[in-house]
Design a protein around this motif. Sequence first.
Motif, PDB file in Angstrom:
ATOM      1  N   LEU A   1      41.940  42.609  36.617  1.00  0.00           N
ATOM      2  CA  LEU A   1      40.896  42.432  37.629  1.00  0.00           C
ATOM      3  C   LEU A   1      40.601  43.745  38.349  1.00  0.00           C
ATOM      4  O   LEU A   1      39.460  44.029  38.702  1.00  0.00           O
ATOM      5  CB  LEU A   1      41.312  41.359  38.634  1.00  0.00           C
ATOM      6  CG  LEU A   1      41.300  39.908  38.131  1.00  0.00           C
ATOM      7  CD1 LEU A   1      41.956  38.991  39.152  1.00  0.00           C
ATOM      8  CD2 LEU A   1      39.877  39.441  37.835  1.00  0.00           C
ATOM      9  N   ALA A   2      41.636  44.534  38.574  1.00  0.00           N
ATOM     10  CA  ALA A   2      41.452  45.811  39.278  1.00  0.00           C
ATOM     11  C   ALA A   2      40.516  46.738  38.518  1.00  0.00           C
ATOM     12  O   ALA A   2      39.829  47.574  39.115  1.00  0.00           O
ATOM     13  CB  ALA A   2      42.801  46.481  39.502  1.00  0.00           C
ATOM     14  N   GLY A   3      40.452  46.587  37.201  1.00  0.00           N
ATOM     15  CA  GLY A   3      39.605  47.439  36.383  1.00  0.00           C
ATOM     16  C   GLY A   3      38.185  46.918  36.213  1.00  0.00           C
ATOM     17  O   GLY A   3      37.379  47.528  35.498  1.00  0.00           O
ATOM     18  N   LEU A   4      37.888  45.771  36.856  1.00  0.00           N
ATOM     19  CA  LEU A   4      36.559  45.168  36.748  1.00  0.00           C
ATOM     20  C   LEU A   4      35.801  45.269  38.067  1.00  0.00           C
ATOM     21  O   LEU A   4      36.411  45.335  39.140  1.00  0.00           O
ATOM     22  CB  LEU A   4      36.674  43.691  36.345  1.00  0.00           C
ATOM     23  CG  LEU A   4      37.352  43.393  34.997  1.00  0.00           C
ATOM     24  CD1 LEU A   4      37.544  41.893  34.833  1.00  0.00           C
ATOM     25  CD2 LEU A   4      36.536  43.969  33.842  1.00  0.00           C
ATOM     26  N   ASN A   5      34.493  45.237  37.981  1.00  0.00           N
ATOM     27  CA  ASN A   5      33.650  45.226  39.174  1.00  0.00           C
ATOM     28  C   ASN A   5      33.188  43.810  39.478  1.00  0.00           C
ATOM     29  O   ASN A   5      33.427  42.878  38.691  1.00  0.00           O
ATOM     30  CB  ASN A   5      32.424  46.135  38.964  1.00  0.00           C
ATOM     31  CG  ASN A   5      32.816  47.583  38.777  1.00  0.00           C
ATOM     32  OD1 ASN A   5      33.714  48.079  39.461  1.00  0.00           O
ATOM     33  ND2 ASN A   5      32.158  48.265  37.835  1.00  0.00           N
ATOM     34  N   VAL A   6      32.495  43.640  40.600  1.00  0.00           N
ATOM     35  CA  VAL A   6      31.919  42.334  40.935  1.00  0.00           C
ATOM     36  C   VAL A   6      30.973  41.925  39.805  1.00  0.00           C
ATOM     37  O   VAL A   6      30.174  42.728  39.321  1.00  0.00           O
ATOM     38  CB  VAL A   6      31.160  42.403  42.273  1.00  0.00           C
ATOM     39  CG1 VAL A   6      30.431  41.080  42.540  1.00  0.00           C
ATOM     40  CG2 VAL A   6      32.113  42.719  43.415  1.00  0.00           C
ATOM     41  N   GLY A   7      31.084  40.663  39.374  1.00  0.00           N
ATOM     42  CA  GLY A   7      30.302  40.192  38.239  1.00  0.00           C
ATOM     43  C   GLY A   7      31.035  40.330  36.924  1.00  0.00           C
ATOM     44  O   GLY A   7      30.564  39.857  35.889  1.00  0.00           O
ATOM     45  N   GLY A   8      32.235  40.950  36.960  1.00  0.00           N
ATOM     46  CA  GLY A   8      33.048  41.092  35.758  1.00  0.00           C
ATOM     47  C   GLY A   8      33.832  39.823  35.472  1.00  0.00           C
ATOM     48  O   GLY A   8      34.020  38.960  36.340  1.00  0.00           O
ATOM     49  N   ILE A   9      34.304  39.696  34.258  1.00  0.00           N
ATOM     50  CA  ILE A   9      35.057  38.513  33.854  1.00  0.00           C
ATOM     51  C   ILE A   9      36.193  38.942  32.931  1.00  0.00           C
ATOM     52  O   ILE A   9      36.018  39.829  32.077  1.00  0.00           O
ATOM     53  CB  ILE A   9      34.132  37.479  33.167  1.00  0.00           C
ATOM     54  CG1 ILE A   9      34.890  36.179  32.877  1.00  0.00           C
ATOM     55  CG2 ILE A   9      33.489  38.044  31.923  1.00  0.00           C
ATOM     56  CD1 ILE A   9      33.968  35.039  32.440  1.00  0.00           C
TER      57      ILE A   9
END
Length: 299
Positions: free
Chosen positions: A231-239
């Motif tokens: 999750l830390a490697g994803l932005n808002v809207g990521g899955i």
Amino acid sequence: MAKALWGRAVGAMVVGALLSLAAAMPALAQSVRVTVNGTPITDTQISQRVKLFALEGNNGGTRGAQEQLITEAIQMSEAKRLGITVSNSQVDDAFLQIARNINVSQDKLQQMLQQGGINMDTLKDRLRTAIAWNAVTEQAIMPQVQISDLQLDQQAAAGLQAWQGFDYILKEIIFVGQGSSNRSGQANNYRSKFSGCDTAVDLSLGYTDAAVVDVGRRHATQMPEAIAKELAGLNVGGITKPRVIESGVSMLAICEKTQAEDLTFIKGDLRAEAGNSALEGQVAAYLENLRKNAKIIYN
């Protein structure tokens, strides 16, 4: 005449008995190896404890057995001073727990002791002491243990990893059912089309047995490390990538993501570690002080 003979015979028997008792007294005295605060520790107790050691694979020998019995006598003396008593039912429960821990019945455990030449009271005496000393620890020692919140805050902050510094609002997309390969294929297809939390439910309607669940707010420290790192490697809207769970296949979608250091969970682990370490030190110091002040007489 007969009465006189009878009287002399009885008198001789009494004298003989007294002489025999007098002769036995030194032998009885020699059987006490140590006296601790008035409590005797005998050769029999020591030899029994050595046999118990052998059954347990403990190589402490006679010296180790004697020292353990001295320590237990000191512990029981302190428990008595504090008004702590241990019931027979508590000891029986502890005996049963030992049997369960080694996956045998109580009868089998008793048989194992008998085969080793060990009286059941040898083990039960040690269990009684352990229960009493636990009560001493809770009553007299634990209240003395102090943990600095400031120090915990500093340790937690120093140990915080970069991926642990995020706060999320999440949705979980679950493809329910057996057959993880088929479910994973559908999940990956969903993931390739995912464009944000606002359309998560509408997108799920095009798939069989797909559900969208509002997880709500979660801090990184509340989740398994592997998921938190992803999750830390994803932005808002990521899955996240699909992962197999008991009910099917799951993915987490990020609806909100903010920088927020929550040290609560890290502090909880640190507090437990620090508390255990501090308690061990206090217990050792308390017992050492009791030993210094104990009246120990070696015979």
